[in-house]
Design a protein around this motif. Structure first.
Motif, PDB file in Angstrom:
ATOM      1  N   VAL A 152      50.764  38.538  84.090  1.00  0.00           N
ATOM      2  CA  VAL A 152      51.698  37.400  84.089  1.00  0.00           C
ATOM      3  C   VAL A 152      53.127  37.907  84.240  1.00  0.00           C
ATOM      4  CG1 VAL A 152      50.218  35.896  82.713  1.00  0.00           C
ATOM      5  CG2 VAL A 152      51.797  37.420  81.570  1.00  0.00           C
TER       6      VAL A 152
ATOM      7  N   TYR B 191      57.053  35.151  80.786  1.00  0.00           N
ATOM      8  CA  TYR B 191      55.950  34.473  80.115  1.00  0.00           C
ATOM      9  C   TYR B 191      55.311  35.376  79.066  1.00  0.00           C
ATOM     10  CZ  TYR B 191      56.205  30.938  83.826  1.00  0.00           C
ATOM     11  OH  TYR B 191      56.612  29.948  84.682  1.00  0.00           O
ATOM     12  N   TRP B 192      55.125  36.659  79.414  1.00  0.00           N
ATOM     13  CA  TRP B 192      54.536  37.588  78.449  1.00  0.00           C
ATOM     14  C   TRP B 192      55.432  37.740  77.228  1.00  0.00           C
ATOM     15  CZ3 TRP B 192      50.174  39.521  76.960  1.00  0.00           C
ATOM     16  CH2 TRP B 192      50.177  40.537  76.018  1.00  0.00           C
TER      17      TRP B 192
ATOM     18  N   PHE C  91      54.939  34.726  75.060  1.00  0.00           N
ATOM     19  CA  PHE C  91      53.608  34.800  74.466  1.00  0.00           C
ATOM     20  C   PHE C  91      53.585  35.789  73.299  1.00  0.00           C
ATOM     21  CE2 PHE C  91      49.369  36.795  74.333  1.00  0.00           C
ATOM     22  CZ  PHE C  91      48.562  35.684  74.147  1.00  0.00           C
TER      23      PHE C  91
ATOM     24  N   THR D 106      53.243  27.471  77.807  1.00  0.00           N
ATOM     25  CA  THR D 106      53.304  28.854  78.279  1.00  0.00           C
ATOM     26  C   THR D 106      52.267  29.721  77.568  1.00  0.00           C
ATOM     27  OG1 THR D 106      55.656  28.588  78.740  1.00  0.00           O
ATOM     28  CG2 THR D 106      54.825  30.839  78.615  1.00  0.00           C
TER      29      THR D 106
ATOM     30  N   VAL E 237      49.263  31.653  79.519  1.00  0.00           N
ATOM     31  CA  VAL E 237      49.043  33.097  79.422  1.00  0.00           C
ATOM     32  C   VAL E 237      47.673  33.379  78.819  1.00  0.00           C
ATOM     33  CG1 VAL E 237      49.869  35.229  78.349  1.00  0.00           C
ATOM     34  CG2 VAL E 237      51.499  33.635  79.352  1.00  0.00           C
TER      35      VAL E 237
END
Length: 190
Positions: free
Chosen positions: A136, A140-141, A144, A175, A179
């Motif tokens: 990703v 986003y990571w 997460f 999100t 993910v």
């Protein structure tokens, strides 16, 4: 002599609610065993099965349970995450736990430079996380990991994605779900 309506001298009491009866039962039990008031208060927020003096039992199923202070725990409890998303988050949490928390207090018994004794598990976890990070985009990571690993508030984490205060929590949840779905698909957790 004329007689008026008969007046009752008995005091009419309001019927007690189930919560009041349970509170009295818990207080009576706490008094009998000498428990402090804090335990009585805790007992009011749990499933209570208290024997009464007359041999009956009061059982209540109305409870107040703290489903966790973390966004992920609340989402799991509210069933806002699918089973595959929960599996992906749990998988990542397992990998993060293998890395071992870097404590704030120094362990004086440990020899510096030798690691924590689980080097292979740490290295495998790092390799897996590096591979998963590549699935990703970095933004986003990061969200997460902040929400799932470091328990960052969803509204604060979602502020990177949108400026609308009403949408920040939902943006963070979406999100995390996205993910988690990608991780579940790529790691074949489905």
């Amino acid at each position: 002599m004329a007689r008026g309506p008969k007046v009752s001298t008995k005091i009419k009491r309001e019927p007690k609610s189930p919560a009041q009866r349970v509170a009295e039962a818990v207080a009576a039990k706490a008094e009998a065993i000498g428990a402090p008031a804090v335990q009585v208060a805790r007992g009011m927020h749990a499933i209570v099965d208290v024997p009464l003096r007359d041999g009956g039992r009061v059982v209540t199923t109305q409870t107040l349970i703290n489903r966790g202070g973390t966004p992920v725990a609340r989402w799991k409890a509210a069933k806002l995450l699918s089973d595959s998303q929960v599996d992906a988050i749990d998988y990542c949490e397992t990998l993060w736990s293998r890395l071992g928390g870097k404590g704030l207090v120094m362990d004086l018994a440990r020899i510096p430079g030798t690691g924590q004794g689980n080097g292979w598990a740490e290295q495998e976890a790092l390799d897996d996380l590096k591979r998963i990070k590549g699935y990703v985009p970095v933004k986003y990571w990061s969200l997460f990991e902040n929400v799932c690993r470091f328990d960052m508030a969803a509204g604060f984490a979602g502020s990177d994605l949108t400026e609308c205060r009403n949408d920040q929590v939902s943006a963070a949840r979406t999100t995390v779900q996205f993910v988690a779905d990608i991780i579940a698909m790529k790691e074949r957790l489905i």
